[in-house]
Design a protein around this motif. Structure first.
Motif, mmCIF file in Angstrom:
data_model
loop_
_atom_site.group_PDB
_atom_site.id
_atom_site.type_symbol
_atom_site.label_atom_id
_atom_site.label_comp_id
_atom_site.label_asym_id
_atom_site.label_seq_id
_atom_site.Cartn_x
_atom_site.Cartn_y
_atom_site.Cartn_z
ATOM 1 N N ALA A 137 24.200 -30.301 89.742
ATOM 2 C CA ALA A 137 23.203 -30.819 88.806
ATOM 3 C C ALA A 137 21.851 -30.150 89.020
ATOM 4 C CB ALA A 137 23.079 -32.333 88.962
ATOM 5 N N ALA A 138 21.475 -29.921 90.262
ATOM 6 C CA ALA A 138 20.200 -29.240 90.536
ATOM 7 C C ALA A 138 20.232 -27.805 90.023
ATOM 8 C CB ALA A 138 19.901 -29.271 92.030
ATOM 9 N N LEU A 139 21.344 -27.118 90.207
ATOM 10 C CA LEU A 139 21.451 -25.743 89.712
ATOM 11 C C LEU A 139 21.429 -25.699 88.186
ATOM 12 C CD1 LEU A 139 24.078 -24.275 92.193
ATOM 13 C CD2 LEU A 139 21.620 -23.809 92.115
ATOM 14 N N CYS A 140 22.047 -26.683 87.543
ATOM 15 C CA CYS A 140 22.027 -26.743 86.083
ATOM 16 C C CYS A 140 20.617 -27.038 85.566
ATOM 17 C CB CYS A 140 23.007 -27.789 85.576
ATOM 18 S SG CYS A 140 24.733 -27.331 85.832
ATOM 19 N N ALA A 141 19.877 -27.876 86.268
ATOM 20 C CA ALA A 141 18.485 -28.137 85.884
ATOM 21 C C ALA A 141 17.637 -26.881 86.050
ATOM 22 C CB ALA A 141 17.915 -29.279 86.715
ATOM 23 N N LEU A 142 17.895 -26.132 87.103
ATOM 24 C CA LEU A 142 17.186 -24.859 87.295
ATOM 25 C C LEU A 142 17.533 -23.880 86.177
ATOM 26 C CD1 LEU A 142 15.320 -23.191 89.106
ATOM 27 C CD2 LEU A 142 17.359 -22.477 90.374
ATOM 28 N N ALA A 143 18.787 -23.858 85.754
ATOM 29 C CA ALA A 143 19.191 -23.003 84.636
ATOM 30 C C ALA A 143 18.486 -23.427 83.351
ATOM 31 C CB ALA A 143 20.710 -23.061 84.461
ATOM 32 N N LEU A 144 18.278 -24.714 83.160
ATOM 33 C CA LEU A 144 17.563 -25.201 81.983
ATOM 34 C C LEU A 144 16.120 -24.706 81.986
ATOM 35 C CD1 LEU A 144 17.379 -26.905 79.418
ATOM 36 C CD2 LEU A 144 16.930 -28.891 80.879
ATOM 37 N N VAL A 145 15.470 -24.777 83.126
ATOM 38 C CA VAL A 145 14.088 -24.282 83.221
ATOM 39 C C VAL A 145 14.042 -22.790 82.917
ATOM 40 C CG1 VAL A 145 12.141 -23.906 84.788
ATOM 41 C CG2 VAL A 145 13.373 -26.077 84.839
ATOM 42 N N ALA A 146 14.963 -22.035 83.497
ATOM 43 C CA ALA A 146 14.983 -20.582 83.277
ATOM 44 C C ALA A 146 15.242 -20.254 81.809
ATOM 45 C CB ALA A 146 16.046 -19.944 84.165
ATOM 46 N N ALA A 147 16.167 -20.950 81.177
ATOM 47 C CA ALA A 147 16.474 -20.697 79.768
ATOM 48 C C ALA A 147 15.290 -21.059 78.873
ATOM 49 C CB ALA A 147 17.720 -21.470 79.347
ATOM 50 N N ALA A 148 14.607 -22.143 79.196
ATOM 51 C CA ALA A 148 13.444 -22.544 78.400
ATOM 52 C C ALA A 148 12.321 -21.519 78.529
ATOM 53 C CB ALA A 148 12.968 -23.929 78.833
ATOM 54 N N LEU A 149 12.096 -21.026 79.733
ATOM 55 C CA LEU A 149 11.075 -19.990 79.911
ATOM 56 C C LEU A 149 11.474 -18.700 79.193
ATOM 57 C CD1 LEU A 149 10.049 -20.576 83.628
ATOM 58 C CD2 LEU A 149 8.789 -21.214 81.559
ATOM 59 N N TRP A 150 12.757 -18.395 79.187
ATOM 60 C CA TRP A 150 13.254 -17.219 78.472
ATOM 61 C C TRP A 150 13.008 -17.373 76.963
ATOM 62 C CZ3 TRP A 150 14.431 -12.395 78.293
ATOM 63 C CH2 TRP A 150 15.265 -11.890 77.294
ATOM 64 N N LEU A 151 13.289 -18.539 76.420
ATOM 65 C CA LEU A 151 13.062 -18.769 74.996
ATOM 66 C C LEU A 151 11.580 -18.634 74.664
ATOM 67 C CD1 LEU A 151 13.943 -19.509 72.150
ATOM 68 C CD2 LEU A 151 13.966 -21.907 72.847
ATOM 69 N N GLN A 152 10.720 -19.164 75.511
ATOM 70 C CA GLN A 152 9.284 -18.996 75.284
ATOM 71 C C GLN A 152 8.906 -17.529 75.262
ATOM 72 O OE1 GLN A 152 6.405 -21.266 77.527
ATOM 73 N NE2 GLN A 152 7.903 -22.879 77.854
ATOM 74 N N HIS A 153 9.448 -16.780 76.188
ATOM 75 C CA HIS A 153 9.160 -15.349 76.255
ATOM 76 C C HIS A 153 9.645 -14.638 74.989
ATOM 77 C CE1 HIS A 153 8.743 -11.306 77.836
ATOM 78 N NE2 HIS A 153 10.003 -11.089 77.506
ATOM 79 N N CYS A 154 10.794 -15.020 74.499
ATOM 80 C CA CYS A 154 11.376 -14.371 73.322
ATOM 81 C C CYS A 154 10.608 -14.692 72.043
ATOM 82 C CB CYS A 154 12.833 -14.786 73.155
ATOM 83 S SG CYS A 154 13.889 -14.142 74.450
ATOM 84 N N CYS A 155 9.881 -15.778 72.021
ATOM 85 C CA CYS A 155 9.136 -16.173 70.832
ATOM 86 C C CYS A 155 7.791 -15.462 70.713
ATOM 87 C CB CYS A 155 8.925 -17.687 70.818
ATOM 88 S SG CYS A 155 10.426 -18.623 70.510
ATOM 89 N N ARG A 156 7.439 -14.676 71.695
ATOM 90 C CA ARG A 156 6.168 -13.952 71.628
ATOM 91 C C ARG A 156 6.265 -12.855 70.576
ATOM 92 N NH1 ARG A 156 4.546 -12.271 77.560
ATOM 93 N NH2 ARG A 156 2.725 -11.561 76.419
ATOM 94 N N SER A 157 5.191 -12.681 69.834
ATOM 95 C CA SER A 157 5.175 -11.608 68.841
ATOM 96 C C SER A 157 4.892 -10.291 69.544
ATOM 97 C CB SER A 157 4.122 -11.886 67.775
ATOM 98 O OG SER A 157 2.830 -11.776 68.319
ATOM 99 N N PRO A 158 5.260 -9.183 68.941
ATOM 100 C CA PRO A 158 5.016 -7.883 69.582
ATOM 101 C C PRO A 158 3.534 -7.648 69.884
ATOM 102 C CG PRO A 158 6.539 -7.621 67.764
ATOM 103 C CD PRO A 158 6.043 -9.038 67.720
ATOM 104 N N GLU A 159 2.642 -8.251 69.093
ATOM 105 C CA GLU A 159 1.213 -8.100 69.364
ATOM 106 C C GLU A 159 0.775 -8.853 70.605
ATOM 107 O OE1 GLU A 159 2.120 -9.396 66.120
ATOM 108 O OE2 GLU A 159 2.418 -7.328 65.500
ATOM 109 N N ASP A 160 1.543 -9.879 71.005
ATOM 110 C CA ASP A 160 1.203 -10.667 72.188
ATOM 111 C C ASP A 160 1.557 -9.948 73.486
ATOM 112 O OD1 ASP A 160 0.298 -12.687 70.604
ATOM 113 O OD2 ASP A 160 2.102 -13.917 70.803
ATOM 114 N N THR A 161 2.493 -9.041 73.446
ATOM 115 C CA THR A 161 2.923 -8.379 74.656
ATOM 116 C C THR A 161 1.905 -7.322 75.043
ATOM 117 O OG1 THR A 161 4.240 -6.834 73.361
ATOM 118 C CG2 THR A 161 5.370 -8.757 74.250
#
Length: 158
Positions: free
Chosen positions: A125-149
């Motif tokens: 369960a702890a590893l799955c929660a860590l995977a959730l945090v990582a996936a959420a941060l990944w989604l945030q990163h993917c939503c950045r526009s090319p001008e934001d990078t």
């Protein structure tokens, strides 16, 4: 709206772990059995968020953001960021909880038969929660526009 900072998530996870440990210490005897399947739902949400992140990233890179058929609406991207931020915070709090349970259960595996039975489920369960945090941060990163990078550093300009 900015990206969620990792240090804020760590602080939230630590606070949840401290409070969770105190709660677990007082009420562990009333807990239901913790199986390996207990935290798997978090992994399902993490996989869904990561998949959506890859989809959004591909659309952003191809310039398919805007209004029209086959394009990703800008509000969909904004909503994705909000969902990702909420999932990152929820994942951090749940990670803190499962770390607290693990901190209570793992040292007591030899003395308590129930703790030994609960240990694998707690770790999963702890590893799955860590995977959730990582996936959420990944989604945030993917939503950045090319001008934001930030542009790559040009060695010619110094």
């Amino acid at each position: 709206m900015g990206l969620t900072r990792a240090r804020d998530l760590v602080a939230g996870a630590v606070a949840a772990a401290v409070l969770g440990y105190l709660l677990v210490r007082a009420t562990y005897r009333y807990f239901p059995p913790i199986t390996v399947w207990t935290g798997i739902s978090l992994l399902g949400v993490a996989v869904a968020l990561a998949g959506w992140g890859f989809y959004v990233r591909a659309r952003v890179r191809d310039g398919e953001i805007g209004v029209g058929r086959g394009r990703l609406h800008p509000l969909a991207v904004a909503r994705s960021v909000v969902i990702a931020k909420a999932a990152a915070w929820m994942g951090a709090v749940v990670l803190g909880w499962w770390v607290a349970v693990a901190a209570y259960v793992l040292p007591r595996r030899d003395a308590l038969r129930v703790a030994a039975a609960d240990s694998p489920g707690t770790v999963v369960a702890a590893l799955c929660a860590l995977a959730l945090v990582a996936a959420a941060l990944w989604l945030q990163h993917c939503c950045r526009s090319p001008e934001d990078t930030p542009p790559d550093a040009d060695p010619a300009t110094g």
